[in-house]
Design an enzyme around this catalytic site. Structure first.
Site, short mmCIF file in Angstrom:
data_model
loop_
_atom_site.label_atom_id
_atom_site.label_comp_id
_atom_site.label_asym_id
_atom_site.label_seq_id
_atom_site.Cartn_x
_atom_site.Cartn_y
_atom_site.Cartn_z
N GLY A 237 0.88 -1.14 -0.25
CA GLY A 237 0.11 -0.01 0.04
C GLY A 237 0.74 1.00 -0.10
O GLY A 237 0.28 2.28 -0.20
N GLU A 272 4.95 -5.94 1.26
CA GLU A 272 4.43 -6.15 -0.05
C GLU A 272 4.27 -5.04 -0.90
O GLU A 272 3.37 -4.59 -1.36
CB GLU A 272 3.29 -6.89 -0.24
CG GLU A 272 2.91 -8.29 0.63
CD GLU A 272 1.82 -8.98 0.80
OE1 GLU A 272 0.82 -8.29 0.22
OE2 GLU A 272 1.60 -10.03 1.42
N PRO A 273 5.47 -4.35 -1.26
CA PRO A 273 5.17 -3.09 -2.04
C PRO A 273 4.77 -3.50 -3.50
O PRO A 273 5.35 -4.39 -3.91
CB PRO A 273 6.50 -2.33 -1.83
CG PRO A 273 7.29 -3.46 -1.68
CD PRO A 273 6.61 -4.54 -0.78
N GLY A 274 3.94 -2.65 -4.13
CA GLY A 274 3.57 -2.88 -5.45
C GLY A 274 3.54 -1.58 -6.03
O GLY A 274 4.57 -1.39 -7.03
N ARG A 275 2.90 -0.64 -6.04
CA ARG A 275 2.53 0.64 -6.32
C ARG A 275 3.86 1.33 -6.37
O ARG A 275 4.44 2.12 -7.27
CB ARG A 275 1.77 1.55 -5.78
CG ARG A 275 1.29 2.90 -6.35
CD ARG A 275 0.37 3.66 -5.72
NE ARG A 275 -0.88 2.80 -5.22
CZ ARG A 275 -1.94 2.88 -5.89
NH1 ARG A 275 -1.99 3.48 -6.97
NH2 ARG A 275 -2.98 2.26 -5.57
N ARG A 311 -8.13 4.34 -14.20
CA ARG A 311 -7.92 4.86 -13.16
C ARG A 311 -8.85 6.20 -12.52
O ARG A 311 -9.50 6.33 -11.87
CB ARG A 311 -6.70 4.99 -12.46
CG ARG A 311 -5.86 3.70 -12.21
CD ARG A 311 -4.55 3.67 -11.49
NE ARG A 311 -4.73 3.84 -10.12
CZ ARG A 311 -4.52 5.07 -9.65
NH1 ARG A 311 -4.08 6.05 -10.36
NH2 ARG A 311 -4.66 5.13 -8.31
N CYS A 341 -17.14 6.75 -25.42
CA CYS A 341 -18.59 7.43 -25.33
C CYS A 341 -19.15 7.48 -24.06
O CYS A 341 -20.41 6.64 -23.67
CB CYS A 341 -19.72 6.87 -26.50
SG CYS A 341 -21.30 7.86 -26.84
N TYR A 370 -1.19 -0.53 -11.95
CA TYR A 370 -2.64 -0.53 -12.08
C TYR A 370 -3.26 0.26 -13.41
O TYR A 370 -4.27 0.65 -13.31
CB TYR A 370 -3.29 -0.16 -10.77
CG TYR A 370 -3.09 -0.91 -9.72
CD1 TYR A 370 -3.44 -2.23 -9.46
CD2 TYR A 370 -2.32 -0.06 -8.55
CE1 TYR A 370 -3.02 -2.81 -8.48
CE2 TYR A 370 -1.91 -1.25 -7.65
CZ TYR A 370 -2.40 -2.43 -7.46
OH TYR A 370 -1.96 -2.88 -6.29
#
Length: 411
Positions: A237, A272-275, A311, A341, A370
């Protein structure tokens, strides 16, 4: 390649080589994802260096591209997966299945079939459960291996309510029930750890709430016997500044606060770093096709859309933008949107941008996390190509889809 130790804590759009970006757009067309593998390595190395005694697992769901997974593995990282496909793709990228961790969230039967079989062949695999139903279903499949319990700490943090998982009943065992579930796990499985994830997009100002959740996890670990646990996983996170005036995450302060919150443990700390690893390593290049004066704004039409990057439509997320072709023109408030559209297909409302003209190339920043993972084929739009940069080299990591790719499963 830049020495990871010398890399800045955050990479802004102005830090990219604009001539190189224009060349990539001309060579590979737009919309185009660009992922810088040197930056992925630098980000992972910086984060893991802040937690030298911890096991830093990359959260694959942020970007599961093979090139990214390979870069993380080459940097010495391990991988946390949230679905069977991520497990398989990690293995295809070279991960040892015995070092993988699978965090099951309401797992479909197919996912558990795959995980149980993988665990039987690779006893080092860890399965994290967030419901006692999952224990029963694993037992039915003959699995009796390594289990971690996901705790719901009752505290959520992050950039949006839709990612504040620590307070969402969907995720984890209710806090008060964890000791009883731990005893149940020990009867039929190998209880190796506890896990929690408070939320996503955590920056320095969010650390107090984030660490209150971690403190509860540490307390629970000692309650169930941390001397009998291999690890305590406090999730990921950790965020990056999407807005130009936001400071980067203070990693030294983060490390100090996390360690203080978790307290003394015999078990190893996991994160658990992801971003944090991939967000500012990626961007999108998109070409301007329409300039329309409206009563209250100027609308800039581009060939990227919410099918390219969802996003902003899903979370109201801010992504920085830069006119790569002419960054020195006078900036004017612009509303930038794509060809889909719906009014949700807008990347920026009244954003000051160096005045675009048709055929200019714009960059949309912080798209490495993401971004491609949530890309879709709405309006029958084929997914874009992705180019991976490594040193002076650039290669196509994913080719551009064709309409045949979009329709090939139809019967």
């Amino acid at each position: 390649m830049t020495n990871p130790a010398d890399s800045p804590a955050v990479r802004r759009l102005d830090d990219w080589n604009r001539d190189r970006l224009e060349s990539l757009a001309a060579t590979h067309e737009t919309p185009l994802y660009v992922i810088d593998l040197d930056r992925v390595t630098a980000n992972y190395t910086r984060f893991s260096s802040a937690f030298p005694d911890a096991d830093v697992m990359y959260a694959a769901k942020a970007h599961t591209g093979k090139a990214v997974l390979e870069a993380v593995l080459e940097a010495g990282g391990t991988i946390e997966c949230a679905a069977w496909g991520e497990l398989q793709r990690s293995i295809d990228a070279g991960a040892d299945p015995n070092e993988l961790q699978y965090t099951a969230v309401n797992p479909p039967d197919h996912d558990l079939d795959y995980a149980a079989e993988l665990g039987a062949e690779n006893p080092g695999l860890t399965i994290t459960i967030g419901a006692t139903d999952t224990l029963e279903r694993l037992a039915e499949r003959g699995y009796n291996g390594r289990i971690a319990i996901r705790i719901n700490p009752g505290i959520g943090t992050g950039h949006h309510e839709k990612v504040a998982t620590g307070a969402d009943a969907k995720f984890g065992i209710p806090y008060k029930r964890v000791p009883a579930v731990a005893n149940r796990v020990r009867e039929a499985f190998d209880l190796v750890g506890l896990h929690a994830h408070a939320g996503s997009g955590v920056l320095t100002d969010d650390l107090e709430d984030h660490c209150r959740a971690i403190e509860r996890v540490g307390d629970m670990a000692r309650r169930v016997g941390d001397d009998d646990l291999e690890f305590v996983d406090v999730g990921g996170g950790y965020g990056v500044p999407y807005r130009e005036d936001e400071p980067p995450l203070d990693l030294e302060k983060t490390s100090d606060m996390v360690r203080e919150a978790i307290g003394d443990l015999d078990a190893q700390l996991k994160l658990e770093p992801g971003r944090y690893v991939v967000a500012d390593a990626g961007l999108i290049l998109t070409e301007v096709n329409t300039i329309k004066k409206a009563p209250d704004t100027t609308v800039v039409g581009v060939d990227a859309s919410l099918s390219t990057l969802i996003r902003p439509a899903m979370f109201g997320s801010y992504h920085p933008m830069l006119n790569v072709t002419a960054p020195d023109r006078d900036a004017e408030p612009m509303t930038v949107g794509g060809p889909v559209c719906t009014s949700a297909d807008v990347f920026a409302h009244d954003r000051p941008i160096a005045r675009p003209e048709r055929s200019d190339i714009l960059a949309i920043g912080n798209a490495g996390s993401y971004g491609y993972e949530l890309a879709n084929q709405f309006h029958s739009q084929p997914k874009p190509a992705e180019v991976a940069l490594e040193g002076d080299d650039a290669r196509v990591a994913r080719r551009r889809e064709t309409l045949e790719d979009v329709t090939r499963l139809e019967q």
